[in-house]
Design a protein around this motif. Structure first.
Motif, PDB file in Angstrom:
ATOM      1  N   PRO A 133       0.799  -1.227   0.000  1.00  0.00           N
ATOM      2  CA  PRO A 133       0.000   0.000   0.000  1.00  0.00           C
ATOM      3  C   PRO A 133       0.833   1.280   0.000  1.00  0.00           C
ATOM      4  CG  PRO A 133       0.138  -0.876   2.215  1.00  0.00           C
ATOM      5  CD  PRO A 133       0.833  -1.873   1.321  1.00  0.00           C
ATOM      6  N   THR A 134       0.325   2.275  -0.699  1.00  0.00           N
ATOM      7  CA  THR A 134       0.804   3.641  -0.538  1.00  0.00           C
ATOM      8  C   THR A 134      -0.067   4.291   0.537  1.00  0.00           C
ATOM      9  OG1 THR A 134      -0.740   4.580  -2.143  1.00  0.00           O
ATOM     10  CG2 THR A 134       1.360   3.732  -2.996  1.00  0.00           C
ATOM     11  N   PRO A 135       0.336   5.434   1.083  1.00  0.00           N
ATOM     12  CA  PRO A 135      -0.538   6.124   2.044  1.00  0.00           C
ATOM     13  C   PRO A 135      -1.914   6.408   1.457  1.00  0.00           C
ATOM     14  CG  PRO A 135       1.653   7.060   2.114  1.00  0.00           C
ATOM     15  CD  PRO A 135       1.649   6.098   0.959  1.00  0.00           C
ATOM     16  N   PHE A 136      -1.958   6.771   0.176  1.00  0.00           N
ATOM     17  CA  PHE A 136      -3.244   7.057  -0.473  1.00  0.00           C
ATOM     18  C   PHE A 136      -4.142   5.819  -0.478  1.00  0.00           C
ATOM     19  CE2 PHE A 136      -5.900   6.772  -4.257  1.00  0.00           C
ATOM     20  CZ  PHE A 136      -6.702   7.891  -4.095  1.00  0.00           C
ATOM     21  N   ASP A 137      -3.569   4.660  -0.778  1.00  0.00           N
ATOM     22  CA  ASP A 137      -4.370   3.432  -0.849  1.00  0.00           C
ATOM     23  C   ASP A 137      -5.111   3.171   0.459  1.00  0.00           C
ATOM     24  OD1 ASP A 137      -3.517   2.823  -3.455  1.00  0.00           O
ATOM     25  OD2 ASP A 137      -1.719   1.818  -2.700  1.00  0.00           O
ATOM     26  N   LEU A 138      -4.401   3.275   1.580  1.00  0.00           N
ATOM     27  CA  LEU A 138      -5.028   2.990   2.875  1.00  0.00           C
ATOM     28  C   LEU A 138      -6.017   4.081   3.284  1.00  0.00           C
ATOM     29  CD1 LEU A 138      -2.194   1.459   5.080  1.00  0.00           C
ATOM     30  CD2 LEU A 138      -3.899   0.313   3.679  1.00  0.00           C
ATOM     31  N   ILE A 139      -5.635   5.339   3.071  1.00  0.00           N
ATOM     32  CA  ILE A 139      -6.511   6.452   3.468  1.00  0.00           C
ATOM     33  C   ILE A 139      -7.778   6.478   2.621  1.00  0.00           C
ATOM     34  CG2 ILE A 139      -6.711   8.974   3.544  1.00  0.00           C
ATOM     35  CD1 ILE A 139      -3.674   9.012   4.206  1.00  0.00           C
ATOM     36  N   ALA A 140      -7.626   6.286   1.324  1.00  0.00           N
ATOM     37  CA  ALA A 140      -8.788   6.340   0.427  1.00  0.00           C
ATOM     38  C   ALA A 140      -9.776   5.227   0.723  1.00  0.00           C
ATOM     39  CB  ALA A 140      -8.326   6.263  -1.025  1.00  0.00           C
ATOM     40  N   PHE A 250       4.288   3.483   7.651  1.00  0.00           N
ATOM     41  CA  PHE A 250       4.855   4.382   6.644  1.00  0.00           C
ATOM     42  C   PHE A 250       6.094   5.114   7.158  1.00  0.00           C
ATOM     43  CE2 PHE A 250       0.442   3.987   5.004  1.00  0.00           C
ATOM     44  CZ  PHE A 250       0.777   3.375   3.796  1.00  0.00           C
ATOM     45  N   ASN A 251       6.185   5.327   8.449  1.00  0.00           N
ATOM     46  CA  ASN A 251       7.431   5.868   9.003  1.00  0.00           C
ATOM     47  C   ASN A 251       8.570   4.855   8.836  1.00  0.00           C
ATOM     48  OD1 ASN A 251       6.471   8.385   9.812  1.00  0.00           O
ATOM     49  ND2 ASN A 251       5.860   7.649  11.835  1.00  0.00           N
ATOM     50  N   LYS A 252       8.215   3.591   8.928  1.00  0.00           N
ATOM     51  CA  LYS A 252       9.215   2.525   8.807  1.00  0.00           C
ATOM     52  C   LYS A 252       9.675   2.333   7.365  1.00  0.00           C
ATOM     53  CE  LYS A 252       9.838  -2.462   9.609  1.00  0.00           C
ATOM     54  NZ  LYS A 252       9.277  -3.693  10.230  1.00  0.00           N
ATOM     55  N   TRP A 253       8.711   2.249   6.447  1.00  0.00           N
ATOM     56  CA  TRP A 253       9.034   1.881   5.075  1.00  0.00           C
ATOM     57  C   TRP A 253       9.143   3.074   4.125  1.00  0.00           C
ATOM     58  CZ3 TRP A 253      10.878  -2.735   4.304  1.00  0.00           C
ATOM     59  CH2 TRP A 253      10.486  -3.795   5.133  1.00  0.00           C
ATOM     60  N   ASP A 258       9.324   5.223  -1.309  1.00  0.00           N
ATOM     61  CA  ASP A 258       9.539   3.843  -0.885  1.00  0.00           C
ATOM     62  C   ASP A 258       9.951   3.068  -2.133  1.00  0.00           C
ATOM     63  OD1 ASP A 258       9.450   1.224  -0.038  1.00  0.00           O
ATOM     64  OD2 ASP A 258       7.505   1.374   0.945  1.00  0.00           O
ATOM     65  N   GLU A 259      11.250   3.065  -2.411  1.00  0.00           N
ATOM     66  CA  GLU A 259      11.749   2.452  -3.642  1.00  0.00           C
ATOM     67  C   GLU A 259      11.474   0.951  -3.692  1.00  0.00           C
ATOM     68  OE1 GLU A 259      15.839   3.414  -4.168  1.00  0.00           O
ATOM     69  OE2 GLU A 259      15.496   5.585  -4.260  1.00  0.00           O
ATOM     70  N   ALA A 260      11.586   0.292  -2.552  1.00  0.00           N
ATOM     71  CA  ALA A 260      11.336  -1.151  -2.519  1.00  0.00           C
ATOM     72  C   ALA A 260       9.880  -1.446  -2.864  1.00  0.00           C
ATOM     73  CB  ALA A 260      11.692  -1.714  -1.151  1.00  0.00           C
ATOM     74  N   ARG A 261       8.950  -0.654  -2.308  1.00  0.00           N
ATOM     75  CA  ARG A 261       7.523  -0.824  -2.626  1.00  0.00           C
ATOM     76  C   ARG A 261       7.289  -0.680  -4.124  1.00  0.00           C
ATOM     77  NH1 ARG A 261       4.425   3.517   0.240  1.00  0.00           N
ATOM     78  NH2 ARG A 261       5.198   4.849  -1.429  1.00  0.00           N
ATOM     79  N   SER A 262       7.849   0.372  -4.711  1.00  0.00           N
ATOM     80  CA  SER A 262       7.664   0.618  -6.149  1.00  0.00           C
ATOM     81  C   SER A 262       8.198  -0.542  -6.978  1.00  0.00           C
ATOM     82  CB  SER A 262       8.364   1.914  -6.557  1.00  0.00           C
ATOM     83  OG  SER A 262       7.821   3.023  -5.875  1.00  0.00           O
ATOM     84  N   LYS A 263       9.373  -1.037  -6.607  1.00  0.00           N
ATOM     85  CA  LYS A 263       9.986  -2.142  -7.343  1.00  0.00           C
ATOM     86  C   LYS A 263       9.140  -3.409  -7.249  1.00  0.00           C
ATOM     87  CE  LYS A 263      14.314  -4.744  -7.731  1.00  0.00           C
ATOM     88  NZ  LYS A 263      15.700  -4.906  -7.173  1.00  0.00           N
ATOM     89  N   ILE A 264       8.677  -3.736  -6.044  1.00  0.00           N
ATOM     90  CA  ILE A 264       7.881  -4.954  -5.844  1.00  0.00           C
ATOM     91  C   ILE A 264       6.546  -4.849  -6.577  1.00  0.00           C
ATOM     92  CG2 ILE A 264       6.587  -6.274  -4.109  1.00  0.00           C
ATOM     93  CD1 ILE A 264       8.922  -5.641  -2.161  1.00  0.00           C
ATOM     94  N   ASN A 265       5.867  -3.707  -6.467  1.00  0.00           N
ATOM     95  CA  ASN A 265       4.568  -3.535  -7.114  1.00  0.00           C
ATOM     96  C   ASN A 265       4.688  -3.559  -8.634  1.00  0.00           C
ATOM     97  OD1 ASN A 265       3.266  -3.417  -4.669  1.00  0.00           O
ATOM     98  ND2 ASN A 265       2.976  -1.205  -4.675  1.00  0.00           N
ATOM     99  N   LYS A 266       5.717  -2.913  -9.181  1.00  0.00           N
ATOM    100  CA  LYS A 266       5.899  -2.906 -10.635  1.00  0.00           C
ATOM    101  C   LYS A 266       6.218  -4.297 -11.152  1.00  0.00           C
ATOM    102  CE  LYS A 266       7.349   1.927 -11.119  1.00  0.00           C
ATOM    103  NZ  LYS A 266       8.490   2.838 -11.409  1.00  0.00           N
ATOM    104  N   SER A 267       6.995  -5.050 -10.385  1.00  0.00           N
ATOM    105  CA  SER A 267       7.325  -6.418 -10.777  1.00  0.00           C
ATOM    106  C   SER A 267       6.075  -7.292 -10.807  1.00  0.00           C
ATOM    107  CB  SER A 267       8.348  -7.006  -9.802  1.00  0.00           C
ATOM    108  OG  SER A 267       8.627  -8.352 -10.106  1.00  0.00           O
TER     109      SER A 267
END
Length: 275
Positions: A133-140, A250-253, A258-267
């Motif tokens: 999730p991005t912050p938008f995904d959870l908030i929305a 989100f403070n943690k990741w 969040d480059e790791a998130r982007s890489k995993i989601n795009k993959s």
């Protein structure tokens, strides 16, 4: 006796009938099993639930949090079992799926975690596979009114993997916590649940960490039923825990970087397009 699988359920003023039902589901004719009941309640009224073969009741006397309580059992599991199963108290399943999950994990050493097909009590499927999730995904999804959400439907559908074929096996970085069949070797490598999450999002965090080293598999050949109470929609206190966990996550990741998130989601997105 060498154990094949251990499991844990965290109790907190829990419904005894629900727990007794899950205990009855967690059986096998061929495997050696042990179930830990970790009680976060202030009293040990549910102690009698441990008076069953292969069930151990552990009373903590205070609410240390969901993930932290499961870690108590995971620390015991790692000393004598190759697999540990994290269970919610409000689920139901046929005992034979334990053996099916065990066989799949035995035959697929690259898999660190397995999650089954999940159904509502009326038989409808719960589509619970997610991108990170991005912050938008959870908030929305949690706070946007219904009349606003359609303007962001494409983005939300992407996060919730609306086009995913739930009849197939998939390697998913964000899986639900109601039935987490975990390889203890993977748990040891990533360190179990992050105990800074008191409640909520600890399953996303754990799946994500395992996913960086192993496959985290949605496995539709087995299924469970889950009531999916969504307590934070009904309780202000639980909503507070949910918000605190989101802030910590989100403070943690990383919030927007969040480059790791982007890489995993795009993959994942690329793989699903090619399937």
């Amino acid at each position: 006796m060498e154990l094949n699988i251990t499991a844990s359920i965290v109790l907190f003023n829990s419904n005894a009938d629900e727990i007794e039902h899950v205990i009855s589901c967690f059986t096998s004719k061929t495997l050696h099993l042990k179930l830990y009941l970790i009680d976060n309640s202030k009293n040990d009224d549910l102690k009698y639930l441990g008076n069953v073969e292969n069930v151990e009741y552990i009373f903590l006397g205070k609410n240390i949090g969901y993930g932290a309580a499961h870690n108590v059992a995971i620390s015991l599991s790692g000393k004598g079992s190759p697999y540990h199963l994290v269970l919610n108290p409000d689920i139901s399943f046929k005992p034979e799926i334990i053996e099916q999950a065990f066989r799949y994990m035995e035959n697929n050493s690259k898999v660190g975690m397995l999650s089954p097909k999940i159904l509502y009590p009326d038989g409808r499927p719960q589509h619970m596979c997610r991108m990170l999730p991005t912050p938008f995904d959870l908030i929305a999804r949690r706070f946007m009114p219904g009349f606003i959400k359609p303007f962001f439907r494409k983005s939300l559908n992407n996060y919730t993997l609306e086009k995913l074929d739930y009849k197939k096996i998939h390697n998913i970085p964000n899986l639900p916590g109601s039935f987490m069949f975990l390889r203890n070797k993977a748990l040891k490598e990533v360190g179990g649940f992050d105990e800074n999450f008191f409640m909520y999002l600890e399953d996303i965090d754990l799946t994500r960490r395992i996913h960086t080293k192993y496959d985290t598999i949605y496995y539709p050949d087995i299924e469970i039923t889950h009531a999916l109470e969504q307590g934070s929609y009904k309780s202000g206190k639980l909503l507070k825990y949910h918000i605190q966990s989101a802030l910590y996550y989100f403070n943690k990741w990383g919030w927007f970087n969040d480059e790791a998130r982007s890489k995993i989601n795009k993959s994942l997105e690329k793989k699903l397009k090619n399937d």
